[in-house]
Structures are given as structure tokens and as C-alpha cells.
Design a protein around this motif. Structure first.
Motif, PDB file in Angstrom:
ATOM      1  N   MET A 227       0.768  -1.234  -0.068  1.00 20.00           N
ATOM      2  CA  MET A 227       0.078  -0.019   0.026  1.00 20.00           C
ATOM      3  C   MET A 227       0.661   1.348  -0.034  1.00 20.00           C
ATOM      4  N   LYS A 228       1.557   1.619  -1.014  1.00 19.42           N
ATOM      5  CA  LYS A 228       2.490   2.703  -1.063  1.00 19.42           C
ATOM      6  C   LYS A 228       1.862   3.971  -1.384  1.00 19.42           C
ATOM      7  N   ASP A 229       0.456   3.760  -1.776  1.00 20.44           N
ATOM      8  CA  ASP A 229      -0.201   4.923  -2.066  1.00 20.44           C
ATOM      9  C   ASP A 229      -0.889   5.916  -0.977  1.00 20.44           C
ATOM     10  N   ILE A 230      -0.751   5.570   0.101  1.00 20.20           N
ATOM     11  CA  ILE A 230      -1.364   5.868   1.184  1.00 20.20           C
ATOM     12  C   ILE A 230      -0.045   6.157   2.321  1.00 20.20           C
ATOM     13  N   GLU A 231      -0.701   7.039   3.019  1.00 18.10           N
ATOM     14  CA  GLU A 231       0.180   7.522   4.617  1.00 18.10           C
ATOM     15  C   GLU A 231      -0.695   7.132   5.662  1.00 18.10           C
ATOM     16  N   GLN A 232      -0.507   6.158   6.397  1.00 16.84           N
ATOM     17  CA  GLN A 232      -1.412   5.700   7.356  1.00 16.84           C
ATOM     18  C   GLN A 232      -1.338   6.623   8.497  1.00 16.84           C
ATOM     19  N   ILE A 233      -2.623   7.192   8.990  1.00 15.93           N
ATOM     20  CA  ILE A 233      -2.650   7.856  10.294  1.00 15.93           C
ATOM     21  C   ILE A 233      -2.891   6.788  11.559  1.00 15.93           C
ATOM     22  N   TYR A 234      -3.704   5.767  11.527  1.00 14.66           N
ATOM     23  CA  TYR A 234      -4.161   4.991  12.559  1.00 14.66           C
ATOM     24  C   TYR A 234      -4.805   3.734  12.094  1.00 14.66           C
ATOM     25  N   ARG A 235      -4.440   2.721  12.810  1.00  9.64           N
ATOM     26  CA  ARG A 235      -5.030   1.489  12.560  1.00  9.64           C
ATOM     27  C   ARG A 235      -5.413   0.303  13.599  1.00  9.64           C
ATOM     28  N   ASN A 236      -6.732  -0.097  13.745  1.00 10.62           N
ATOM     29  CA  ASN A 236      -7.028  -1.151  14.661  1.00 10.62           C
ATOM     30  C   ASN A 236      -7.383  -2.162  14.101  1.00 10.62           C
ATOM     31  N   ASP A 237      -7.906  -3.243  14.796  1.00 12.52           N
ATOM     32  CA  ASP A 237      -8.520  -4.659  14.069  1.00 12.52           C
ATOM     33  C   ASP A 237      -9.685  -4.443  13.221  1.00 12.52           C
ATOM     34  N   PHE A 238     -10.294  -3.318  13.483  1.00 16.67           N
ATOM     35  CA  PHE A 238     -11.628  -3.064  12.702  1.00 16.67           C
ATOM     36  C   PHE A 238     -11.437  -2.260  11.409  1.00 16.67           C
ATOM     37  N   GLY A 239     -10.492  -1.264  11.386  1.00 12.65           N
ATOM     38  CA  GLY A 239     -10.413  -0.453  10.193  1.00 12.65           C
ATOM     39  C   GLY A 239      -9.286   0.243  10.251  1.00 12.65           C
ATOM     40  N   ILE A 240      -9.099   1.204   9.402  1.00 13.17           N
ATOM     41  CA  ILE A 240      -7.776   2.087   9.048  1.00 13.17           C
ATOM     42  C   ILE A 240      -7.983   3.598   8.686  1.00 13.17           C
ATOM     43  N   SER A 241      -7.290   4.536   9.057  1.00  7.98           N
ATOM     44  CA  SER A 241      -7.386   5.928   8.588  1.00  7.98           C
ATOM     45  C   SER A 241      -6.091   6.121   7.774  1.00  7.98           C
TER      46      SER A 241
END
Length: 118
Positions: free
Chosen positions: A1-15
Motif C-alpha cells: 500500500m504505497k499510495d497511502i500515508e497511514q494515520i491510525y489502524r486497529n483490528d476493525f479499520g484504518i485511517s
């Protein structure tokens, strides 16, 4: 996933922020959970946070033994007036964590790269 800059992630989702080349598109935050995606501004993410808090407060019901009802479904409003979500208490907790964690990281980055720089 090189086209994103992760902010936060948990077992349910991602931002995350979308990237275009090496540039981060930081005016909107992509929030993905439960096979759905929302593309929020920071203001809309804050509104969603407030709606989640309202839902938590409204549905903080306990039965006579003091155990939270695990099988109820709640209607969670979103900043988009035409869209409401039917969710379980566990999903509500997971969405709350995802949004809280995302906002925490956003505010932390804003502080580190803004007021906190000396």
C-alpha cells in the motif's frame, strides 16, 4: 500500500491520507471499516467523533444484572445526513477507537510539526 500515508489502524479499520506520487493529499482523511469507506475533512471527522460520543451516551444502557447488552444494534449517525449506520456495541467501540486514535495522531502531528517545534 504505497499510495497511502497511514494515520491510525486497529483490528476493525484504518485511517489514512491518499498520496499522489510523493505528495500527501492532507485535506481529507480516508476512514475504512466494515467494508465501507468515508472520505472526511478534519472537521467532518470531528463531527463524526461527536456523533459517536452521542451514540455511546444514548446507548449506555445496562440490564438488571449490570451486564451491557451485547446483541443490540444501534443507529450511528454520520456527518453525511443521508447516511446512518446500523452497528453493534462491539462495532461502536471499534469505530470509537478508530476515530479517537486517528484524531489523536492528527493532533499530535499538528503539535509536533507546528506549535511544538522550537
Amino acid at each position: 500500500m504505497k499510495d497511502i500515508e497511514q494515520i491510525y489502524r486497529n483490528d476493525f479499520g484504518i485511517s489514512f491520507y491518499w498520496k499522489e506520487g510523493n505528495e500527501i493529499i492532507s485535506d481529507k482523511i480516508q476512514l475504512l471499516f466494515k467494508q465501507m469507506g468515508f472520505y472526511f475533512s478534519v472537521q467532518e471527522l470531528n463531527e463524526f467523533h461527536d456523533l459517536i460520543e452521542d451514540c455511546v451516551t444514548d446507548h449506555n444502557d445496562y440490564d438488571t444484572s449490570g451486564v451491557k447488552r451485547a446483541f443490540d444494534k444501534f443507529l450511528l449517525k454520520t456527518p453525511y445526513v443521508a447516511i446512518d449506520l446500523e452497528i453493534s456495541p462491539k462495532e461502536l467501540d471499534s469505530i470509537k477507537d478508530l476515530v479517537d486514535g486517528s484524531l489523536f495522531r492528527l493532533h499530535l502531528n499538528e503539535y509536533i510539526h507546528g506549535a511544538g517545534m522550537n
